[in-house]
Design a protein around this motif. Sequence first.
Motif, PDB file in Angstrom:
ATOM      1  N   GLN A  81      11.401 -30.387 -19.025  1.00 10.44           N
ATOM      2  CA  GLN A  81      12.247 -29.185 -19.053  1.00 10.44           C
ATOM      3  C   GLN A  81      11.869 -28.214 -17.942  1.00 10.44           C
ATOM      4  OE1 GLN A  81      12.066 -27.598 -23.004  1.00 10.44           O
ATOM      5  NE2 GLN A  81      13.097 -29.366 -23.928  1.00 10.44           N
ATOM      6  N   GLN A  82      10.582 -28.063 -17.727  1.00  8.05           N
ATOM      7  CA  GLN A  82      10.122 -27.175 -16.650  1.00  8.05           C
ATOM      8  C   GLN A  82      10.594 -27.686 -15.295  1.00  8.05           C
ATOM      9  OE1 GLN A  82       8.600 -24.208 -16.670  1.00  8.05           O
ATOM     10  NE2 GLN A  82       8.705 -24.186 -14.454  1.00  8.05           N
ATOM     11  N   LEU A  83      10.499 -28.998 -15.093  1.00  9.40           N
ATOM     12  CA  LEU A  83      10.950 -29.577 -13.827  1.00  9.40           C
ATOM     13  C   LEU A  83      12.466 -29.417 -13.655  1.00  9.40           C
ATOM     14  CD1 LEU A  83       8.775 -32.813 -13.634  1.00  9.40           C
ATOM     15  CD2 LEU A  83       8.600 -30.785 -12.201  1.00  9.40           C
ATOM     16  N   GLU A  84      13.229 -29.568 -14.741  1.00  7.73           N
ATOM     17  CA  GLU A  84      14.680 -29.384 -14.659  1.00  7.73           C
ATOM     18  C   GLU A  84      15.026 -27.939 -14.307  1.00  7.73           C
ATOM     19  OE1 GLU A  84      16.485 -30.804 -18.269  1.00  7.73           O
ATOM     20  OE2 GLU A  84      16.108 -32.897 -17.749  1.00  7.73           O
ATOM     21  N   ARG A  85      14.325 -26.976 -14.880  1.00 10.27           N
ATOM     22  CA  ARG A  85      14.566 -25.574 -14.527  1.00 10.27           C
ATOM     23  C   ARG A  85      14.243 -25.324 -13.053  1.00 10.27           C
ATOM     24  NH1 ARG A  85      12.374 -24.662 -19.814  1.00 10.27           N
ATOM     25  NH2 ARG A  85      10.312 -24.383 -18.913  1.00 10.27           N
ATOM     26  N   SER A  86      13.161 -25.917 -12.602  1.00 14.17           N
ATOM     27  CA  SER A  86      12.777 -25.749 -11.196  1.00 14.17           C
ATOM     28  C   SER A  86      13.822 -26.347 -10.265  1.00 14.17           C
ATOM     29  CB  SER A  86      11.418 -26.398 -10.928  1.00 14.17           C
ATOM     30  OG  SER A  86      10.420 -25.768 -11.686  1.00 14.17           O
ATOM     31  N   VAL A  87      14.313 -27.537 -10.614  1.00 16.08           N
ATOM     32  CA  VAL A  87      15.336 -28.191  -9.790  1.00 16.08           C
ATOM     33  C   VAL A  87      16.610 -27.352  -9.781  1.00 16.08           C
ATOM     34  CG1 VAL A  87      16.862 -30.214  -9.678  1.00 16.08           C
ATOM     35  CG2 VAL A  87      14.419 -30.526 -10.001  1.00 16.08           C
ATOM     36  N   ASN A  88      16.981 -26.788 -10.916  1.00 19.73           N
ATOM     37  CA  ASN A  88      18.179 -25.946 -10.975  1.00 19.73           C
ATOM     38  C   ASN A  88      18.031 -24.707 -10.099  1.00 19.73           C
ATOM     39  OD1 ASN A  88      19.662 -27.620 -12.647  1.00 19.73           O
ATOM     40  ND2 ASN A  88      18.885 -26.672 -14.520  1.00 19.73           N
ATOM     41  N   LYS A  89      16.851 -24.111 -10.078  1.00 19.91           N
ATOM     42  CA  LYS A  89      16.618 -22.952  -9.216  1.00 19.91           C
ATOM     43  C   LYS A  89      16.757 -23.339  -7.746  1.00 19.91           C
ATOM     44  CE  LYS A  89      13.554 -20.277 -12.216  1.00 19.91           C
ATOM     45  NZ  LYS A  89      12.194 -19.738 -12.362  1.00 19.91           N
ATOM     46  N   VAL A  90      16.213 -24.498  -7.394  1.00 23.77           N
ATOM     47  CA  VAL A  90      16.309 -24.973  -6.010  1.00 23.77           C
ATOM     48  C   VAL A  90      17.770 -25.219  -5.646  1.00 23.77           C
ATOM     49  CG1 VAL A  90      15.751 -26.903  -4.473  1.00 23.77           C
ATOM     50  CG2 VAL A  90      13.975 -25.923  -5.921  1.00 23.77           C
ATOM     51  N   ARG A  91      18.529 -25.846  -6.537  1.00 23.20           N
ATOM     52  CA  ARG A  91      19.952 -26.104  -6.275  1.00 23.20           C
ATOM     53  C   ARG A  91      20.738 -24.809  -6.131  1.00 23.20           C
ATOM     54  NH1 ARG A  91      20.330 -30.755 -10.593  1.00 23.20           N
ATOM     55  NH2 ARG A  91      19.782 -32.523  -9.269  1.00 23.20           N
ATOM     56  N   ASP A  92      20.456 -23.841  -6.994  1.00 24.12           N
ATOM     57  CA  ASP A  92      21.148 -22.555  -6.911  1.00 24.12           C
ATOM     58  C   ASP A  92      20.883 -21.875  -5.565  1.00 24.12           C
ATOM     59  OD1 ASP A  92      22.207 -22.870  -9.438  1.00 24.12           O
ATOM     60  OD2 ASP A  92      20.693 -21.616 -10.433  1.00 24.12           O
ATOM     61  N   ARG A  93      19.644 -21.877  -5.141  1.00 25.89           N
ATOM     62  CA  ARG A  93      19.303 -21.261  -3.851  1.00 25.89           C
ATOM     63  C   ARG A  93      19.969 -22.008  -2.699  1.00 25.89           C
ATOM     64  NH1 ARG A  93      18.744 -17.127  -0.766  1.00 25.89           N
ATOM     65  NH2 ARG A  93      17.164 -17.375   0.832  1.00 25.89           N
ATOM     66  N   LYS A  94      19.973 -23.329  -2.785  1.00 26.63           N
ATOM     67  CA  LYS A  94      20.609 -24.146  -1.748  1.00 26.63           C
ATOM     68  C   LYS A  94      22.104 -23.833  -1.676  1.00 26.63           C
ATOM     69  CE  LYS A  94      21.659 -28.959  -0.729  1.00 26.63           C
ATOM     70  NZ  LYS A  94      21.531 -30.337  -1.213  1.00 26.63           N
ATOM     71  N   ASN A  95      22.768 -23.752  -2.831  1.00 29.25           N
ATOM     72  CA  ASN A  95      24.197 -23.436  -2.858  1.00 29.25           C
ATOM     73  C   ASN A  95      24.461 -22.035  -2.309  1.00 29.25           C
ATOM     74  OD1 ASN A  95      25.081 -25.896  -3.870  1.00 29.25           O
ATOM     75  ND2 ASN A  95      24.818 -25.260  -5.990  1.00 29.25           N
ATOM     76  N   GLN A  96      23.592 -21.094  -2.632  1.00 24.13           N
ATOM     77  CA  GLN A  96      23.740 -19.733  -2.123  1.00 24.13           C
ATOM     78  C   GLN A  96      23.670 -19.730  -0.596  1.00 24.13           C
ATOM     79  OE1 GLN A  96      20.566 -17.133  -3.293  1.00 24.13           O
ATOM     80  NE2 GLN A  96      21.633 -15.278  -2.647  1.00 24.13           N
ATOM     81  N   LEU A  97      22.712 -20.446  -0.042  1.00 26.30           N
ATOM     82  CA  LEU A  97      22.580 -20.512   1.411  1.00 26.30           C
ATOM     83  C   LEU A  97      23.780 -21.199   2.054  1.00 26.30           C
ATOM     84  CD1 LEU A  97      18.780 -21.344   1.809  1.00 26.30           C
ATOM     85  CD2 LEU A  97      19.926 -19.178   2.263  1.00 26.30           C
ATOM     86  N   LEU A  98      24.287 -22.250   1.422  1.00 24.28           N
ATOM     87  CA  LEU A  98      25.460 -22.942   1.953  1.00 24.28           C
ATOM     88  C   LEU A  98      26.684 -22.033   1.942  1.00 24.28           C
ATOM     89  CD1 LEU A  98      25.049 -26.534   0.461  1.00 24.28           C
ATOM     90  CD2 LEU A  98      24.827 -25.839   2.851  1.00 24.28           C
TER      91      LEU A  98
END
Length: 170
Positions: free
Chosen positions: A64-81
């Motif tokens: 669960q912790q890893l999934e939350r971390s991956v979601n944060k990374v994806r959100d930041r990536k989408n924001q930058l895109l």
Amino acid sequence: MEQIIERYQKMTGTCIPEHDSREQLFGELAMLRKETLHLQSNMRRYTCEDMSPIPFEELDAIEQQLERSVNKVRDRKNQLLHQQLENLRRKERMLEEESSNMYRWIQEHRAALGYQQAAIEVRPAEHQQVLDHFPFCGEPSSVLQLSNITHQIDPYHLQLAQPSLQGSNV
């Protein structure tokens, strides 16, 4: 261990106060070793190097912790895109505006050039007289022929004039 501490004290010239017992130092050292081992164990878990001793519940929590971390990374990536996309759209609008301005400028100058061409075509005799007067125009060796046209141009004599200083109150 005591020999190492004594050698350290001699080399550095420092002294460990006597009220700090060596047992307290050994206890602190043991605690630091335990904390280091714990941190190394956590690192192995997060890098999936040593998963065998981990119970199911802890594995679930790690997942669960890893999934939350991956979601944060994806959100930041989408924001930058999205930011890059907006910047590119803004740049596209600016380039389109610049292109239309350049197109308008070219059209205006074409019209002016067309007007000048029409004026020349209306007065071909006058244009031909100018070309006849300067035979070097349009020829590749025109610079060399400049010396040959001195007899065709009416000479002008210029004289320098000095202002009269007698009448001024300077």
